[in-house]
Design an enzyme around this catalytic site. Structure first.
Site, PDB file in Angstrom:
ATOM      1  N   ARG A   1     -22.649  -3.486 -32.534  1.00 16.31           N
ATOM      2  CA  ARG A   1     -23.932  -2.793 -32.569  1.00 16.31           C
ATOM      3  C   ARG A   1     -23.974  -1.827 -31.389  1.00 16.31           C
ATOM      4  O   ARG A   1     -23.606  -2.172 -30.263  1.00 16.31           O
ATOM      5  CB  ARG A   1     -25.106  -3.772 -32.470  1.00 16.31           C
ATOM      6  CG  ARG A   1     -26.440  -3.048 -32.541  1.00 16.31           C
ATOM      7  CD  ARG A   1     -27.615  -3.972 -32.417  1.00 16.31           C
ATOM      8  NE  ARG A   1     -28.851  -3.200 -32.487  1.00 16.31           N
ATOM      9  CZ  ARG A   1     -30.029  -3.663 -32.163  1.00 16.31           C
ATOM     10  NH1 ARG A   1     -30.170  -4.912 -31.755  1.00 16.31           N
ATOM     11  NH2 ARG A   1     -31.097  -2.895 -32.240  1.00 16.31           N
ATOM     12  N   HIS A   2     -24.421  -0.624 -31.635  1.00 17.02           N
ATOM     13  CA  HIS A   2     -24.535   0.415 -30.605  1.00 17.02           C
ATOM     14  C   HIS A   2     -25.361  -0.080 -29.410  1.00 17.02           C
ATOM     15  O   HIS A   2     -26.128  -1.038 -29.514  1.00 17.02           O
ATOM     16  CB  HIS A   2     -25.170   1.684 -31.182  1.00 17.02           C
ATOM     17  CG  HIS A   2     -26.556   1.449 -31.712  1.00 17.02           C
ATOM     18  ND1 HIS A   2     -27.664   1.364 -30.906  1.00 17.02           N
ATOM     19  CD2 HIS A   2     -26.989   1.267 -32.976  1.00 17.02           C
ATOM     20  CE1 HIS A   2     -28.732   1.137 -31.633  1.00 17.02           C
ATOM     21  NE2 HIS A   2     -28.350   1.075 -32.908  1.00 17.02           N
TER      22      HIS A   2
ATOM     23  N   ASN B   1     -35.284   1.768 -29.476  1.00 17.76           N
ATOM     24  CA  ASN B   1     -35.314   0.363 -29.060  1.00 17.76           C
ATOM     25  C   ASN B   1     -36.303   0.173 -27.914  1.00 17.76           C
ATOM     26  O   ASN B   1     -37.069  -0.793 -27.906  1.00 17.76           O
ATOM     27  CB  ASN B   1     -33.933  -0.118 -28.610  1.00 17.76           C
ATOM     28  CG  ASN B   1     -32.868  -0.102 -29.686  1.00 17.76           C
ATOM     29  OD1 ASN B   1     -31.701   0.145 -29.393  1.00 17.76           O
ATOM     30  ND2 ASN B   1     -33.229  -0.376 -30.928  1.00 17.76           N
TER      31      ASN B   1
ATOM     32  N   ARG C   1     -26.155   7.544 -31.662  1.00 18.46           N
ATOM     33  CA  ARG C   1     -26.133   6.338 -30.834  1.00 18.46           C
ATOM     34  C   ARG C   1     -24.872   5.515 -31.086  1.00 18.46           C
ATOM     35  O   ARG C   1     -24.357   4.877 -30.175  1.00 18.46           O
ATOM     36  CB  ARG C   1     -27.401   5.523 -31.036  1.00 18.46           C
ATOM     37  CG  ARG C   1     -27.721   5.092 -32.450  1.00 18.46           C
ATOM     38  CD  ARG C   1     -29.152   4.533 -32.527  1.00 18.46           C
ATOM     39  NE  ARG C   1     -29.559   4.105 -33.842  1.00 18.46           N
ATOM     40  CZ  ARG C   1     -30.187   4.858 -34.733  1.00 18.46           C
ATOM     41  NH1 ARG C   1     -30.463   6.127 -34.457  1.00 18.46           N
ATOM     42  NH2 ARG C   1     -30.554   4.356 -35.905  1.00 18.46           N
TER      43      ARG C   1
ATOM     44  N   GLU D   1     -27.076   3.258 -40.511  1.00 21.39           N
ATOM     45  CA  GLU D   1     -28.225   2.356 -40.618  1.00 21.39           C
ATOM     46  C   GLU D   1     -29.011   2.667 -41.878  1.00 21.39           C
ATOM     47  O   GLU D   1     -28.945   3.759 -42.436  1.00 21.39           O
ATOM     48  CB  GLU D   1     -29.117   2.510 -39.367  1.00 21.39           C
ATOM     49  CG  GLU D   1     -30.300   1.565 -39.302  1.00 21.39           C
ATOM     50  CD  GLU D   1     -29.931   0.090 -39.335  1.00 21.39           C
ATOM     51  OE1 GLU D   1     -29.617  -0.420 -40.438  1.00 21.39           O
ATOM     52  OE2 GLU D   1     -29.982  -0.559 -38.282  1.00 21.39           O
TER      53      GLU D   1
END
Length: 177
Positions: free
Chosen positions: A9-10, A16, A60, A86
């Protein structure tokens, strides 16, 4: 021959920090902490010899990939694969995570349907299986890793919402047959 894939996961992105859903429609960039997390992820992967590198097209993920490769002194081509982007969450883009995850947990569908995402991710995994490699790095997104699990565990796409989330920079190691 078994193939090992590390789905990463980035690092933390601006969405976020804001507590909102970026999904596939918001190309939310890494934060400074996200860049540090990418470097820390590289340290957790330092003893692995990657011979195939893949990234989602969102910045990202691409930036996380570049930071990891630089920290590991790996100079290989990055394959950009939209199959590992995503999920587009439609009208929930930019809305609070709590609102979106409650909607999702209740079986709500917005933007890209989970069955469509599962098919997209399955196509990406099929592409991976066709490649000649021993160990691959795929830098992607939380939702994508969760959907990978539904494909590999032969679960319905709707189970996507029940799969635990990865933290930024965490990874899932799987063996492809």
């Amino acid at each position: 021959m078994s193939k090992t894939v590390y789905f990463v996961r980035h690092g933390e992105c601006v969405a976020n920090v804001k507590g909102v859903i970026a999904g596939g429609a918001d190309d939310s960039p890494l934060t400074e902490l996200g860049k540090i997390q990418a470097t820390e992820t590289a340290q957790n992967l330092k003893d692995i010899d990657f011979d195939l590198i893949i990234s989602s097209p969102l910045s990202r993920a691409v930036d996380t990939t570049k930071i990891v490769l630089a920290a590991l002194n790996i100079h290989k081509q990055i394959f950009i694969k939209s199959e590992f982007t995503e999920r587009n969450v439609g009208e929930f883009t930019g809305k609070s995570k709590e609102e979106y995850f409650a909607f999702e947990a209740a079986g709500g569908e917005a933007g890209e349907h989970t069955s469509d995402m599962q098919n997209r991710v399955r196509n990406g995994l099929d592409w991976l299986k066709e490649q000649d490699f021993k160990t691959a790095l795929v830098v992607t997104h939380n939702g994508t890793v969760r959907m990978v699990r539904t494909v590999l565990d032969k679960l319905p796409a709707s189970d996507f919402a029940n799969i635990p989330q990865l933290h930024n920079g965490e990874f899932l190691k799987i063996e492809l047959e």
